[in-house]
Design a protein around this motif. Structure first.
Motif, PDB file in Angstrom:
ATOM      1  N   ASP A  56       0.864  -1.111   0.007  1.00 51.90           N
ATOM      2  CA  ASP A  56      -0.220   0.026   0.039  1.00 51.90           C
ATOM      3  C   ASP A  56       0.993   1.492   0.010  1.00 51.90           C
ATOM      4  O   ASP A  56       0.632   2.326  -0.503  1.00 51.90           O
ATOM      5  CB  ASP A  56      -1.003   0.052   1.195  1.00 51.90           C
ATOM      6  N   ASN A  57       1.987   1.260   0.649  1.00 48.52           N
ATOM      7  CA  ASN A  57       2.793   2.282   0.919  1.00 48.52           C
ATOM      8  C   ASN A  57       3.406   2.630  -0.542  1.00 48.52           C
ATOM      9  O   ASN A  57       3.662   3.767  -0.909  1.00 48.52           O
ATOM     10  CB  ASN A  57       3.965   2.088   1.971  1.00 48.52           C
ATOM     11  N   LYS A  58       3.675   1.489  -1.228  1.00 54.25           N
ATOM     12  CA  LYS A  58       4.325   1.864  -2.553  1.00 54.25           C
ATOM     13  C   LYS A  58       3.379   2.345  -3.654  1.00 54.25           C
ATOM     14  O   LYS A  58       3.552   3.576  -4.170  1.00 54.25           O
ATOM     15  CB  LYS A  58       4.949   0.335  -3.304  1.00 54.25           C
ATOM     16  N   ALA A  59       2.192   1.980  -3.421  1.00 49.10           N
ATOM     17  CA  ALA A  59       0.965   2.654  -4.231  1.00 49.10           C
ATOM     18  C   ALA A  59       0.826   4.133  -3.982  1.00 49.10           C
ATOM     19  O   ALA A  59       0.598   4.826  -4.864  1.00 49.10           O
ATOM     20  CB  ALA A  59      -0.268   1.834  -4.161  1.00 49.10           C
ATOM     21  N   LEU A  60       0.800   4.178  -2.384  1.00 52.14           N
ATOM     22  CA  LEU A  60       0.736   5.617  -2.124  1.00 52.14           C
ATOM     23  C   LEU A  60       1.827   6.587  -2.520  1.00 52.14           C
ATOM     24  O   LEU A  60       1.799   7.876  -3.117  1.00 52.14           O
ATOM     25  CB  LEU A  60       0.671   5.782  -0.549  1.00 52.14           C
ATOM     26  N   GLY A  61       3.055   5.941  -2.701  1.00 49.15           N
ATOM     27  CA  GLY A  61       4.091   6.536  -3.372  1.00 49.15           C
ATOM     28  C   GLY A  61       4.082   6.938  -4.959  1.00 49.15           C
ATOM     29  O   GLY A  61       4.199   7.980  -5.404  1.00 49.15           O
ATOM     30  N   ALA A  62       3.402   6.088  -5.572  1.00 50.43           N
ATOM     31  CA  ALA A  62       2.951   6.194  -6.856  1.00 50.43           C
ATOM     32  C   ALA A  62       1.885   7.420  -7.032  1.00 50.43           C
ATOM     33  O   ALA A  62       2.094   8.333  -8.080  1.00 50.43           O
ATOM     34  CB  ALA A  62       2.444   5.015  -7.658  1.00 50.43           C
ATOM     35  N   ALA A  63       0.854   7.425  -6.024  1.00 45.52           N
ATOM     36  CA  ALA A  63       0.070   8.419  -6.293  1.00 45.52           C
ATOM     37  C   ALA A  63       0.555   9.533  -5.782  1.00 45.52           C
ATOM     38  O   ALA A  63       0.286  10.656  -6.308  1.00 45.52           O
ATOM     39  CB  ALA A  63      -1.100   8.007  -4.863  1.00 45.52           C
ATOM     40  N   SER A  64       1.577   9.792  -5.023  1.00 46.08           N
ATOM     41  CA  SER A  64       2.441  11.115  -4.847  1.00 46.08           C
ATOM     42  C   SER A  64       3.153  11.516  -6.021  1.00 46.08           C
ATOM     43  O   SER A  64       2.950  12.893  -6.418  1.00 46.08           O
ATOM     44  CB  SER A  64       3.386  10.799  -3.684  1.00 46.08           C
ATOM     45  N   ASP A  65       3.587  10.670  -6.857  1.00 46.64           N
ATOM     46  CA  ASP A  65       4.322  11.099  -8.134  1.00 46.64           C
ATOM     47  C   ASP A  65       3.225  11.485  -9.048  1.00 46.64           C
ATOM     48  O   ASP A  65       3.444  12.475  -9.644  1.00 46.64           O
ATOM     49  CB  ASP A  65       5.037   9.780  -8.620  1.00 46.64           C
ATOM     50  N   THR A 143      -8.749  15.580 -14.749  1.00 44.97           N
ATOM     51  CA  THR A 143      -8.566  14.802 -13.656  1.00 44.97           C
ATOM     52  C   THR A 143      -7.399  14.709 -13.071  1.00 44.97           C
ATOM     53  O   THR A 143      -6.112  14.228 -13.783  1.00 44.97           O
ATOM     54  CB  THR A 143      -8.991  13.224 -13.876  1.00 44.97           C
ATOM     55  N   VAL A 144      -6.642  14.503 -11.665  1.00 45.38           N
ATOM     56  CA  VAL A 144      -5.581  14.473 -11.177  1.00 45.38           C
ATOM     57  C   VAL A 144      -5.845  13.275 -10.018  1.00 45.38           C
ATOM     58  O   VAL A 144      -6.622  13.540  -9.221  1.00 45.38           O
ATOM     59  CB  VAL A 144      -5.201  15.845 -10.369  1.00 45.38           C
ATOM     60  N   VAL A 145      -5.001  12.352 -10.120  1.00 44.57           N
ATOM     61  CA  VAL A 145      -5.123  11.375  -9.022  1.00 44.57           C
ATOM     62  C   VAL A 145      -4.287  11.993  -7.705  1.00 44.57           C
ATOM     63  O   VAL A 145      -3.260  12.563  -8.009  1.00 44.57           O
ATOM     64  CB  VAL A 145      -4.235  10.051  -9.478  1.00 44.57           C
ATOM     65  N   ASP A 146      -4.967  11.757  -6.811  1.00 41.79           N
ATOM     66  CA  ASP A 146      -4.631  12.519  -5.719  1.00 41.79           C
ATOM     67  C   ASP A 146      -4.278  11.438  -4.424  1.00 41.79           C
ATOM     68  O   ASP A 146      -4.048  11.799  -3.271  1.00 41.79           O
ATOM     69  CB  ASP A 146      -5.431  13.485  -5.283  1.00 41.79           C
ATOM     70  N   GLY A 147      -4.757  10.167  -4.466  1.00 42.71           N
ATOM     71  CA  GLY A 147      -4.428   9.390  -3.221  1.00 42.71           C
ATOM     72  C   GLY A 147      -4.831   7.915  -3.586  1.00 42.71           C
ATOM     73  O   GLY A 147      -5.482   7.471  -4.696  1.00 42.71           O
ATOM     74  N   PHE A 148      -4.569   6.970  -2.823  1.00 40.66           N
ATOM     75  CA  PHE A 148      -4.756   5.729  -2.809  1.00 40.66           C
ATOM     76  C   PHE A 148      -5.179   5.264  -1.409  1.00 40.66           C
ATOM     77  O   PHE A 148      -4.748   5.476  -0.187  1.00 40.66           O
ATOM     78  CB  PHE A 148      -3.311   4.864  -2.957  1.00 40.66           C
ATOM     79  N   ILE A 149      -6.251   4.565  -1.108  1.00 38.01           N
ATOM     80  CA  ILE A 149      -6.900   4.091   0.061  1.00 38.01           C
ATOM     81  C   ILE A 149      -7.329   2.661   0.256  1.00 38.01           C
ATOM     82  O   ILE A 149      -7.568   2.057  -0.926  1.00 38.01           O
ATOM     83  CB  ILE A 149      -8.094   5.192   0.479  1.00 38.01           C
TER      84      ILE A 149
END
Length: 293
Positions: A56-65, A143-149
């Motif tokens: 999940d943290n890796k996916a969150l990092g991708a969302a940050s990018d 659209t802007v991707v802004d998060g992963f939950i």
């Protein structure tokens, strides 16, 4: 009873040494890897949690990018809107000048023509990664991707922030020769002063410009609000990522101070166990002395 066939003391000492060597190997592995839970067999529950959270943290990092890419798109659109406001203000000033009866309206229109060309150029140039939010075309929403939950049931969702391109676009489209049409500035692009134009007609153009300025301001405000949202989400994603890393660390990382102390103790125990085994093995030789005497 002492037996030359079975040395129970040596067997006990050997068993102890084996246990110590196993614990020593485990401790050395934790010291070298830094993990107390490096594989599922170390602790199934903690390994499972840490594996999921690391993913999940890796996916969150991708969302940050993706947020950084989205921020660039928003900044590009905002720069275009801000520049367009300056150009429209210049057109407004030219119309005020044209209201003076002694001015040459045809010459003023030549200046307005160049300003209209600049508006088209600004609209065309406001593209980032193939997306242009100030020229609508077939787009209705940016659209802007802004998060992963991850929700309570274990499902995952990608969250997005949106921008209403259909309402805020500077132009609806660009013609084949690069002239912007439609959108907020469509009416501004039709301004055409002539020497015979009346003040009433100029005032109508002034109203057109004022409407365009008001709409451009709304567009800039919407982009500014989206920028604020992106900045806040980016900060939150960074903080959340740190929290996840800290939590996972508490589950699987080895306490190096504790492991160092264990390593020293086990090395001492190993030495003593080896010595104990040596003593146990020497008991058979002591029996031999009985027969020699």
């Amino acid at each position: 009873m002492t037996s030359i066939l079975t040395n129970t003391s040596a067997m006990a000492a050997l068993s102890t040494l084996r246990d110590i060597n196993t614990n020593l190997a485990d401790t050395q592995e934790r010291v070298s890897s830094g993990y107390k839970v490096a594989k599922a067999s170390d602790n199934v529950a903690y390994w499972s949690i840490s594996t999921t959270m690391n993913s999940d943290n890796k996916a969150l990092g991708a969302a940050s990018d993706a947020l950084n890419v989205g921020a660039a798109k928003v900044d590009t659109a905002y720069s275009a809107v801000d520049s367009a406001i300056d150009v429209v203000n210049e057109i407004k000033a030219k119309l005020v000048t044209a209201s003076e009866s002694s001015t040459d309206k045809d010459q003023i229109q030549l200046e307005i023509d160049k300003l209209q060309e600049q508006l088209s150029a600004v609209g065309q140039a406001a593209s980032f990664s193939g997306e242009n939010w100030v020229v609508a075309g077939s787009q209705t929403q940016g659209t802007v991707v802004d998060g992963f939950i991850r929700n309570g049931s274990g499902g995952v969702n990608i969250t997005t922030a949106t921008y209403d391109i259909s309402s805020y676009a500077m132009f609806g489209s660009m013609s084949a020769d690069g002239v912007g049409t439609g959108g907020i500035l469509g009416a501004v692009m039709t301004i055409a002063l002539t020497s015979t134009m009346t003040q009433g007609q100029i005032d109508a153009y002034m109203d057109t410009v004022e409407t365009a300025l008001s709409n451009l301001t709304d567009s800039g405000a919407a982009l500014g609000a989206l920028t604020t949202r992106i900045d806040m989400q980016s900060d939150y994603a960074s903080t959340l990522s740190d929290a996840i890393e800290t939590g996972v660390s508490g589950l699987v990382d080895a306490d190096m101070e504790e492991e160092s102390a264990k390593l020293s103790a086990l090395q001492t125990q190993q030495s003593l166990a080896v010595q104990s085994l040596s003593i146990a093995n020497s008991s058979s030789q002591n029996i031999l002395r009985l027969f020699q005497s």
